[in-house]
Design a protein around this motif. Structure first.
Motif, PDB file in Angstrom:
ATOM      1  N   ARG A 141       1.072  -1.265   0.031  1.00  0.00           N
ATOM      2  CA  ARG A 141      -0.068   0.067  -0.036  1.00  0.00           C
ATOM      3  C   ARG A 141       0.779   0.881   0.496  1.00  0.00           C
ATOM      4  O   ARG A 141       0.562   2.194  -0.448  1.00  0.00           O
ATOM      5  N   SER A 142       2.451   1.577   1.086  1.00  0.00           N
ATOM      6  CA  SER A 142       3.125   2.700   1.000  1.00  0.00           C
ATOM      7  C   SER A 142       2.961   3.108  -0.368  1.00  0.00           C
ATOM      8  O   SER A 142       3.630   4.032  -0.852  1.00  0.00           O
ATOM      9  N   GLN A 143       3.974   1.723  -0.780  1.00  0.00           N
ATOM     10  CA  GLN A 143       4.699   2.496  -1.804  1.00  0.00           C
ATOM     11  C   GLN A 143       4.299   2.154  -3.232  1.00  0.00           C
ATOM     12  O   GLN A 143       4.644   3.118  -3.829  1.00  0.00           O
ATOM     13  N   VAL A 144       3.046   1.614  -3.237  1.00  0.00           N
ATOM     14  CA  VAL A 144       2.006   2.453  -4.177  1.00  0.00           C
ATOM     15  C   VAL A 144       1.481   3.491  -4.352  1.00  0.00           C
ATOM     16  O   VAL A 144       1.837   4.322  -5.286  1.00  0.00           O
ATOM     17  N   ALA A 145       1.419   3.676  -2.978  1.00  0.00           N
ATOM     18  CA  ALA A 145       0.795   5.788  -2.664  1.00  0.00           C
ATOM     19  C   ALA A 145       2.248   6.404  -3.319  1.00  0.00           C
ATOM     20  O   ALA A 145       1.158   7.393  -4.209  1.00  0.00           O
ATOM     21  N   ARG A 146       3.134   6.279  -3.022  1.00  0.00           N
ATOM     22  CA  ARG A 146       4.282   6.554  -3.287  1.00  0.00           C
ATOM     23  C   ARG A 146       4.929   6.677  -4.734  1.00  0.00           C
ATOM     24  O   ARG A 146       4.613   8.135  -4.940  1.00  0.00           O
ATOM     25  N   LYS A 147       4.457   5.885  -5.412  1.00  0.00           N
ATOM     26  CA  LYS A 147       4.216   5.955  -7.444  1.00  0.00           C
ATOM     27  C   LYS A 147       3.304   6.471  -7.216  1.00  0.00           C
ATOM     28  O   LYS A 147       3.287   7.279  -8.660  1.00  0.00           O
ATOM     29  N   PRO A 155      -3.124  10.517  -4.061  1.00  0.00           N
ATOM     30  CA  PRO A 155      -3.704   9.442  -2.938  1.00  0.00           C
ATOM     31  C   PRO A 155      -4.385   9.185  -1.435  1.00  0.00           C
ATOM     32  O   PRO A 155      -3.431   9.650  -0.918  1.00  0.00           O
ATOM     33  N   GLU A 156      -5.926   8.391  -1.685  1.00  0.00           N
ATOM     34  CA  GLU A 156      -6.002   7.927  -0.158  1.00  0.00           C
ATOM     35  C   GLU A 156      -6.208   7.053  -0.312  1.00  0.00           C
ATOM     36  O   GLU A 156      -7.532   6.221  -0.220  1.00  0.00           O
ATOM     37  N   TYR A 157      -6.220   6.156   1.076  1.00  0.00           N
ATOM     38  CA  TYR A 157      -6.182   4.931   1.712  1.00  0.00           C
ATOM     39  C   TYR A 157      -8.170   4.845   1.644  1.00  0.00           C
ATOM     40  O   TYR A 157      -7.656   5.392   3.089  1.00  0.00           O
ATOM     41  N   ARG A 158      -8.490   3.636   1.591  1.00  0.00           N
ATOM     42  CA  ARG A 158     -10.093   3.737   1.558  1.00  0.00           C
ATOM     43  C   ARG A 158     -10.206   3.214   3.192  1.00  0.00           C
ATOM     44  O   ARG A 158     -10.170   1.574   2.643  1.00  0.00           O
ATOM     45  N   GLU A 159     -10.405   3.315   4.096  1.00  0.00           N
ATOM     46  CA  GLU A 159     -10.000   2.569   5.643  1.00  0.00           C
ATOM     47  C   GLU A 159     -11.269   2.549   5.474  1.00  0.00           C
ATOM     48  O   GLU A 159     -12.732   2.595   6.044  1.00  0.00           O
ATOM     49  N   GLY A 160     -11.137   0.940   6.453  1.00  0.00           N
ATOM     50  CA  GLY A 160     -12.266   0.075   6.870  1.00  0.00           C
ATOM     51  C   GLY A 160     -12.850  -0.634   5.286  1.00  0.00           C
ATOM     52  O   GLY A 160     -13.179  -1.654   5.421  1.00  0.00           O
ATOM     53  N   VAL A 168      -6.808  -4.188  -0.579  1.00  0.00           N
ATOM     54  CA  VAL A 168      -7.176  -3.083   0.298  1.00  0.00           C
ATOM     55  C   VAL A 168      -7.454  -2.084  -1.103  1.00  0.00           C
ATOM     56  O   VAL A 168      -6.548  -2.455  -2.494  1.00  0.00           O
ATOM     57  N   ILE A 169      -7.582  -0.865  -0.900  1.00  0.00           N
ATOM     58  CA  ILE A 169      -8.058  -0.197  -1.783  1.00  0.00           C
ATOM     59  C   ILE A 169      -7.815   1.582  -2.022  1.00  0.00           C
ATOM     60  O   ILE A 169      -7.766   1.997  -0.684  1.00  0.00           O
ATOM     61  N   LEU A 170      -6.771   2.105  -2.929  1.00  0.00           N
ATOM     62  CA  LEU A 170      -6.480   3.177  -3.260  1.00  0.00           C
ATOM     63  C   LEU A 170      -6.884   4.375  -3.665  1.00  0.00           C
ATOM     64  O   LEU A 170      -7.592   3.668  -4.485  1.00  0.00           O
ATOM     65  N   ASP A 171      -8.186   5.378  -3.658  1.00  0.00           N
ATOM     66  CA  ASP A 171      -8.033   6.672  -4.248  1.00  0.00           C
ATOM     67  C   ASP A 171      -7.551   7.448  -4.541  1.00  0.00           C
ATOM     68  O   ASP A 171      -7.574   8.298  -4.262  1.00  0.00           O
ATOM     69  N   ILE A 172      -7.357   7.724  -6.356  1.00  0.00           N
ATOM     70  CA  ILE A 172      -6.543   8.896  -6.579  1.00  0.00           C
ATOM     71  C   ILE A 172      -7.602   9.606  -6.751  1.00  0.00           C
ATOM     72  O   ILE A 172      -8.194   9.711  -8.022  1.00  0.00           O
ATOM     73  N   TYR A 173      -7.709  11.264  -6.076  1.00  0.00           N
ATOM     74  CA  TYR A 173      -7.798  12.326  -6.365  1.00  0.00           C
ATOM     75  C   TYR A 173      -6.741  13.410  -6.937  1.00  0.00           C
ATOM     76  O   TYR A 173      -6.005  12.662  -7.583  1.00  0.00           O
ATOM     77  N   ASN A 174      -7.687  14.118  -8.044  1.00  0.00           N
ATOM     78  CA  ASN A 174      -6.927  14.901  -8.565  1.00  0.00           C
ATOM     79  C   ASN A 174      -6.082  14.018  -9.770  1.00  0.00           C
ATOM     80  O   ASN A 174      -4.667  14.520  -9.893  1.00  0.00           O
ATOM     81  N   PHE A 175      -7.091  13.522 -10.350  1.00  0.00           N
ATOM     82  CA  PHE A 175      -5.613  12.535 -11.765  1.00  0.00           C
ATOM     83  C   PHE A 175      -6.879  12.306 -12.340  1.00  0.00           C
ATOM     84  O   PHE A 175      -7.652  11.599 -13.539  1.00  0.00           O
ATOM     85  N   LYS A 176      -6.792  13.968 -13.631  1.00  0.00           N
ATOM     86  CA  LYS A 176      -7.567  13.692 -14.834  1.00  0.00           C
ATOM     87  C   LYS A 176      -6.452  12.310 -15.612  1.00  0.00           C
ATOM     88  O   LYS A 176      -5.481  13.099 -15.880  1.00  0.00           O
ATOM     89  N   ILE A 177      -7.157  11.928 -16.306  1.00  0.00           N
ATOM     90  CA  ILE A 177      -6.943  10.990 -16.936  1.00  0.00           C
ATOM     91  C   ILE A 177      -7.210  10.694 -18.948  1.00  0.00           C
ATOM     92  O   ILE A 177      -7.729  10.827 -19.538  1.00  0.00           O
ATOM     93  N   MET A 178      -5.618  11.577 -19.693  1.00  0.00           N
ATOM     94  CA  MET A 178      -6.001  11.738 -20.145  1.00  0.00           C
ATOM     95  C   MET A 178      -6.111  10.799 -21.576  1.00  0.00           C
ATOM     96  O   MET A 178      -6.399  10.757 -22.525  1.00  0.00           O
TER      97      MET A 178
END
Length: 219
Positions: A141-147, A155-160, A168-178
């Protein structure tokens, strides 16, 4: 007209693509729940369903629809699922309900992917209104978040939340996908990522949009 009514319109319109004596691919989420309720009205005409989540499996069984494993079928005529966002090229962001990996697996079995949405889900650029979910093996989780930060996302960890696969799920914000196709590939190549919520390599074939004026079909 409220959002639920528009979802029901899209869901009911998808029934026209269900073939007699077939096994139907079914996704997950609130719009798909409407489709499962609609599918129950013709359950005697189908063999059953293959589904992408435990929640949908439970609802299908409650409606008296037999549920098959993905390993029981070699292909599906249709797969019906919703989306958190969909662009004019029929590419999507999915995974708000954390079932993205299984949704990709079932979608890959289908000859035709039918995406059912209400009009609020239509966007020009993916990532405009919804965070991009990524399913990650917990130890990474942490190393993927750094990438992901290095790629410009927040990225934000979707807790719980634990996926049906135990991840687990990481949600990436501010990420427009061109370039959705290239971004889908790039994110999936990060060690520890199971898959990401961009559905571009296997996008939808048909979109059914629930609108205040009824269901609109886009092929």
């Amino acid at each position: 007209m409220d959002q639920l009514t528009m979802k029901k319109m899209a869901a009911e319109a998808a029934l026209q693509y269900v073939k007699a004596d077939s096994i139907v691919g079914v996704g997950s989420g609130s719009t798909v729940n409407c489709f499962i309720e609609a599918l129950a009205t013709i359950k005697d005409k189908i063999k059953g369903a293959v589904t992408a989540s435990k929640a949908s499996e439970k609802l299908l069984k409650e409606q008296g629809i037999e549920v098959f494993s993905t390993n029981d079928v070699s292909s599906l005529d249709i797969y019906v699922d919703g989306a958190d966002e969909i662009n004019p090229q029929k590419m999507m962001i999915k995974g708000g309900g954390a079932a993205l990996t299984r949704e990709k697996i079932v979608a890959a079995l289908a000859k035709t992917f039918i995406c059912i949405v209400d009009s609020s889900k239509q966007v020009d650029v993916l990532g405009s209104t919804f965070a991009l979910p990524i399913e990650v093996i917990p130890m990474a989780r942490s190393q993927v978040a750094r990438k992901l930060v290095a790629l410009g996302g927040s990225p934000e960890y979707r807790e719980g939340v634990i996926t049906d696969n135990g991840n687990v799920i990481l949600d990436i914000y501010n990420f427009k996908i061109m370039n959705p196709v290239e971004m889908e590939k790039e994110l999936n190549n990060i060690a520890g990522v199971v898959t990401n919520g961009i559905f571009a390599l296997r996008g939808a074939d048909i979109i059914i949009v629930g609108t205040p004026n009824g269901a609109k079909i886009i092929k």
